[in-house]
Design an enzyme around this catalytic site. Structure first.
Site, short mmCIF file in Angstrom:
data_model
loop_
_atom_site.label_atom_id
_atom_site.label_comp_id
_atom_site.label_asym_id
_atom_site.label_seq_id
_atom_site.Cartn_x
_atom_site.Cartn_y
_atom_site.Cartn_z
CG ASN A 9 -1.70 1.21 1.44
OD1 ASN A 9 -1.79 2.05 0.54
ND2 ASN A 9 -2.31 1.34 2.61
CD1 TRP A 10 3.29 0.88 -2.97
CD2 TRP A 10 3.53 2.16 -4.79
NE1 TRP A 10 3.96 0.14 -3.92
CE2 TRP A 10 4.12 0.91 -5.05
CE3 TRP A 10 3.56 3.13 -5.80
CZ2 TRP A 10 4.73 0.60 -6.26
CZ3 TRP A 10 4.16 2.82 -7.02
CH2 TRP A 10 4.75 1.57 -7.24
CE LYS A 11 -0.21 3.31 4.71
NZ LYS A 11 -0.18 3.42 6.15
CG HIS A 95 -5.84 1.89 5.14
ND1 HIS A 95 -5.45 2.84 6.05
CD2 HIS A 95 -4.80 1.03 5.02
CE1 HIS A 95 -4.22 2.56 6.46
NE2 HIS A 95 -3.81 1.47 5.86
CD GLU A 97 -3.01 5.53 6.75
OE1 GLU A 97 -2.96 5.57 5.51
OE2 GLU A 97 -2.10 5.06 7.47
CD GLU A 167 -3.43 -2.54 7.29
OE1 GLU A 167 -2.31 -2.76 6.80
OE2 GLU A 167 -4.07 -1.50 7.05
N GLY A 173 2.38 2.26 10.73
CA GLY A 173 3.32 3.38 10.57
C GLY A 173 4.04 3.76 11.85
CB SER A 213 5.23 -1.82 11.85
OG SER A 213 4.76 -0.51 12.13
N GLY A 234 2.83 -1.16 4.28
CA GLY A 234 2.83 0.26 3.95
C GLY A 234 4.24 0.75 3.70
N GLY A 235 4.84 1.34 4.72
CA GLY A 235 6.16 1.97 4.59
C GLY A 235 7.20 1.12 3.86
P1 PGA Z 1 2.80 0.27 7.63
O1 PGA Z 1 1.34 0.48 6.99
O2 PGA Z 1 3.36 -1.00 7.05
O3 PGA Z 1 3.58 1.49 7.22
O4 PGA Z 1 2.62 0.19 9.11
C1 PGA Z 1 0.46 -0.59 6.79
C2 PGA Z 1 -0.83 -0.10 6.20
O5 PGA Z 1 -1.29 0.98 6.58
O6 PGA Z 1 -1.42 -0.77 5.32
#
Ligand code: PGA
Length: 253
Positions: A9-11, A95, A97, A167, A173, A213, A234-235
């Site tokens: 997930n590149w956001k 998600h 977010e 998640e 994050g 993470s 994500g990251g």
């Molecule tokens: P993260 O994000 O790996 O940076 O914690 C995961 C996500 O939000 O899908």
């Protein structure tokens, strides 16, 4: 045996040029015998670039959200057909977010899941508890409610085909990963709940990912858990080397 899924997930990261560099990096080092499904979810603006670059590779392309209505006066929104038109086959729905910054409710998530299936997209439905919910000891009850409301009215054949990503919000994050025991406990509860809402066959077919993470160092242990079928990253999906190390750890014998 369920196939492992590693989704990035590149956001809100990356121009088309940056997406190209990242994908070329991933493609160059992708293990030749890939026993996992690899999905990248770039921002809308890089979806076409990603689809072109992933054409004739095993990498699949997903979007990070979408509107549930098919078309109309919904300024700024992107419909399911607009995604499939770009070669997109997966879409992240709900998600945390999106839920916290853009007010997506379980009802919206439910409408989006139905719209995804109606238009031939496979949804990756996200759910997970906040730190406050965990500290109150309410995690499993909270997840059950997200599942009941999110899946309401979805036929068994759709739930069988979909992906759920657990998640925990406190792990996204933050560098704080859930322990493999914590992640497995919730993923197992998700599968059990789906077995109760549908049946055991549906629950066994469903793919459940862990996200929060995930990195090369913890991927193997997380994905070795019986109810964890992969990762939503994500990251660590923003650097080819980091994303590849998660894939390599996941598929190690
Ligand atoms: P993260 O994000 O790996 O940076 O914690 C995961 C996500 O939000 O899908």
């Amino acid at each position: 045996m369920r196939e492992l899924i590693i989704a990035g997930n590149w956001k809100m990261h990356g121009t088309r040029a940056q997406a190209t560099i990242l994908l070329e990096g991933i493609k160059a080092q992708l293990p030749a015998s890939l026993s996992a499904k690899v999905i990248v979810c770039p921002p809308f603006t890089a979806l076409e670039t990603a689809s072109d670059l992933c054409d004739e590779t095993p990498i699949l392309v997903g979007a990070q959200t979408m509107e549930y209505r098919s078309s109309g006066a919904y300024t700024g929104e992107i419909s399911p057909d607009m995604l499939t038109d770009l070669g997109v086959s997966y879409v992240i729905i709900g998600h945390s977010e999106r839920r916290s910054y853009y007010g997506e409710s379980d009802e919206t998530v439910n409408a989006k899941l139905k719209a995804a299936f109606a238009h031939g997209l496979i949804p990756i439905m996200c759910l997970g508890e906040s730190l406050a919910v965990r500290e109150e000891g309410q995690t499993l009850a909270y997840i059950r409610q997200q599942l009941e409301k999110g899946l309401a009215g979805l036929p068994a054949q759709d739930v069988k085909a979909m992906v759920i990503a657990y998640e925990p919000i406190w792990a996204i994050g933050t560098g704080k990963t859930a322990s493999s025991a914590q992640a497995e406990e919730v993923c197992q509860a998700i599968r059990q709940t789906v077995a109760q809402l549908y049946d055991e066959e549906v629950a066994q077919a469903l793919h459940i990912l862990y996200g929060g993470s995930v990195k090369g160092e913890n991927a193997r242990e997380l994905m070795a858990q019986p109810n964890i079928d992969g990762a939503l990253v994500g990251g660590a999906s923003l650097k080819a080397h980091d994303f590849l190390s998660i894939i390599e750890e996941a598929i190690k014998e």
